[in-house]
Design a protein around this motif. Structure first.
Motif, PDB file in Angstrom:
ATOM      1  N   ASP A 161       0.808  -1.218   0.000  1.00  0.00           N
ATOM      2  CA  ASP A 161       0.000   0.000   0.000  1.00  0.00           C
ATOM      3  C   ASP A 161       0.842   1.270   0.000  1.00  0.00           C
ATOM      4  O   ASP A 161       0.295   2.370  -0.061  1.00  0.00           O
ATOM      5  CB  ASP A 161      -0.941  -0.001   1.209  1.00  0.00           C
ATOM      6  CG  ASP A 161      -2.151  -0.881   0.980  1.00  0.00           C
ATOM      7  OD1 ASP A 161      -2.740  -0.804  -0.108  1.00  0.00           O
ATOM      8  OD2 ASP A 161      -2.491  -1.670   1.883  1.00  0.00           O
ATOM      9  N   GLY A 210       2.723   0.594  -4.165  1.00  0.00           N
ATOM     10  CA  GLY A 210       1.748   0.447  -5.244  1.00  0.00           C
ATOM     11  C   GLY A 210       1.919  -0.867  -5.981  1.00  0.00           C
ATOM     12  O   GLY A 210       2.996  -1.482  -5.967  1.00  0.00           O
ATOM     13  N   GLU A 226      -3.250   1.135 -11.653  1.00  0.00           N
ATOM     14  CA  GLU A 226      -2.806   1.261 -10.261  1.00  0.00           C
ATOM     15  C   GLU A 226      -4.044   1.375  -9.372  1.00  0.00           C
ATOM     16  O   GLU A 226      -4.857   2.282  -9.542  1.00  0.00           O
ATOM     17  CB  GLU A 226      -1.913   2.484 -10.084  1.00  0.00           C
ATOM     18  CG  GLU A 226      -1.421   2.680  -8.648  1.00  0.00           C
ATOM     19  CD  GLU A 226      -0.719   1.436  -8.124  1.00  0.00           C
ATOM     20  OE1 GLU A 226      -1.339   0.705  -7.311  1.00  0.00           O
ATOM     21  OE2 GLU A 226       0.419   1.187  -8.532  1.00  0.00           O
ATOM     22  N   LYS A 273      -3.848   1.280  -5.912  1.00  0.00           N
ATOM     23  CA  LYS A 273      -3.470   1.739  -4.570  1.00  0.00           C
ATOM     24  C   LYS A 273      -4.282   2.963  -4.172  1.00  0.00           C
ATOM     25  O   LYS A 273      -4.403   3.927  -4.931  1.00  0.00           O
ATOM     26  CB  LYS A 273      -1.983   2.080  -4.539  1.00  0.00           C
ATOM     27  CG  LYS A 273      -1.482   2.580  -3.192  1.00  0.00           C
ATOM     28  CD  LYS A 273      -0.045   3.051  -3.263  1.00  0.00           C
ATOM     29  CE  LYS A 273       0.079   4.364  -3.992  1.00  0.00           C
ATOM     30  NZ  LYS A 273       1.430   4.963  -3.867  1.00  0.00           N
TER      31      LYS A 273
END
Length: 496
Positions: free
Chosen positions: A333, A336, A479, A481
């Motif tokens: 986290d 990523g 992505e 995250k």
């Protein structure tokens, strides 16, 4: 609708306070979240992947025992031992298909509880086995449970987590798998095959008991029209300080845009076919990294390095996987998904390329069509093989570390994040089936590749595929995250 309208001003006035100009509603809400019970729910869920790991690791110490057993009804010859080890993948592929149907019908929680039964029954049949077919049946049942678990556990964790820690908790799935493998290897050092099966049945039994006290996922409850139960689940997962009705309203608002019934015509929706393509390709590329080839050669590499105890060597390899998978969970986290996938791909591409060089230098010299040698390395092999053993060990370590930190856990995590709720079970089932089917095909055709391309050529092929992983990651993998599941789905639709 009234509850949703009232929850917004409640959060703004009571929770944001003086920080209204500096924090979003989402950040203010997450600041109030307490994660203790979420960790407990995740622990209960990852007992399933732990059980899965014990299933995968069981065959390695059990096969030598069963190959030397005095009872001729249970003694395995090389062919039978091969089937004993590989029949799990057949059960797992079937479990992946079954799991996609089950999680959408009875929910994520009950699916995990249900799959504990074939784990337990499978190991019980192995413990009580009187012939080889009972051993096969036990392996198929535990494989079936593993397939369901590999789908249901990531979904449960993803749908109960929030975006700040979803990557870390989701990575725990792969961490527990490799912990289970290492646990089976360690237990196999001191236990025979029957007592090892008894040990392997403990995690699924614990999962069944723990999951009884855990809630169903709020998103599944909302998809079933059970808003009150969803709020109660969120209160359990987020703690008493966080206004659960606000998050419930956010999820519900995004869900209103989705049709709760999947039809084939929905495959024209970019919010469905794009994440499905990404999920399938990630599973294919995960298996095309050559992970099974490296593990196949692990014991041989240790022997070349004069590490004769294969059992202990297996434990060392498993421990290496655990360390770097745990590292991935810690930084997932923060770094990523894409960064870890790229780093992982680079490490594996380099290590497999150098592995090819190692095998080229260590193998008998090939000849061209006229029978002339390309260059004699045989005399040098005897003098340099010991010196080259460090290169093989370094390549194996780099490859395992690279796989564990990226392409091991991340495809399963991303699979649990990218699909809309109405198709999450079905789409995840397709991904799980792709993974296990590809694993079976790669394993089955690996020796043919070795014969066709040589050891060096096979590993250079894996290196090229790992390089393609990097390109695919850069241009195709989103992505995720720091995003909610609803924001991820909006990205594929082009609305977020």
């Amino acid at each position: 609708m009234e509850t949703r309208q009232e929850s917004r001003p409640l959060l703004q006035t009571e929770e944001l306070g003086g920080a209204a100009g500096h924090k979003s509603e989402q950040d203010a809400y997450l600041d109030k979240v307490q994660n203790k019970k979420l960790y407990l729910a995740t622990f209960a869920a990852v007992l399933g992947p732990l059980s899965f790991g014990f299933v995968l690791g069981y065959s390695s110490p059990a096969i030598p025992n069963l190959s030397k057993i005095s009872d001729l009804r249970l003694r395995l010859d090389p062919t039978e031992a091969s089937w004993f080890g590989s029949v799990v993948t057949v059960g797992a592929a079937l479990g992946g298909v079954l799991g996609g149907w089950v999680v959408d019908r009875i929910g994520r929680k009950l699916s995990l509880m249900l799959c504990s039964m074939p784990f337990i029954f499978g190991f019980t049949i192995i413990i009580a086995a009187q012939n080889i077919w009972m051993l096969y049946l036990g392996r198929v049942l535990t494989g079936l449970a593993s397939g369901v678990t590999s789908l249901a556990a990531p979904l449960y964790i993803s749908e109960t987590s929030h975006q700040r820690i979803r990557g870390t908790l989701g990575s725990c799935v792969q961490l527990m798998v490799v912990l289970g493998i290492m646990g089976a290897y360690i237990a196999g050092l001191v236990l025979d095959w029957r007592w090892l099966a008894v040990t392997c049945s403990v995690p699924p039994t614990a999962m069944l008991l723990f999951m009884c006290f855990m809630p169903e996922t709020p998103r599944f409850l909302l998809s079933q029209g059970k808003r009150r139960e969803a709020e109660e689940a969120l209160r359990f997962l987020r703690g008493p300080e966080a206004p659960a009705e606000w998050e419930c309203a956010q999820i519900e608002g995004a869900s209103l845009e989705q049709d709760s019934h999947f039809q084939l015509s929905d495959l024209r929706d970019p919010g469905i076919y794009k994440p499905l393509a990404v999920g399938i390709l990630m599973m294919l590329f995960q298996q095309f990294t050559g992970i099974n080839a490296i593990m196949f050669y692990a014991e041989t590499i240790f022997e070349v390095a004069h590490f004769k105890n294969g059992d202990v060597a297996s434990v060392i390899v498993a421990a290496f996987q655990v360390i770097f998978t745990a590292l991935a969970a810690v930084i997932m986290d923060r770094a990523g998904r894409k960064v870890l996938l790229v780093v992982s791909g680079v490490a594996m591409a380099v290590s497999t390329a150098v592995f090819g060089v190692y095998f080229r230098l260590s193998s008998p010299t090939p000849t061209n069509s006229s029978g002339l040698e390309f260059g004699s390395l045989e005399p040098a092999l005897k003098d340099t093989q010991l010196d080259l053993s460090w290169l093989a060990l370094a390549c194996m370590g780099l490859f395992i570390a690279g796989f564990a930190v990226g392409w091991g856990p991340t495809p399963w995590l991303v699979m649990s994040e990218i699909f809309p709720t109405p198709v999450r079970g079905l789409a995840s089932a397709v991904c799980v089936l792709t993974n296990w089917s590809t694993a079976f095909l790669v394993t089955k055709t690996f020796q043919d590749l070795m014969n066709l391309l040589s050891s060096a050529g096979t590993f250079w092929l894996f290196s090229v595929l790992c390089a393609l992983n990097i390109v695919f990651t850069v241009f195709c993998v989103p992505e995720t995250k720091g995003k909610t599941l609803e924001q991820i789905q909006a990205h594929f639709k082009g609305t977020g």
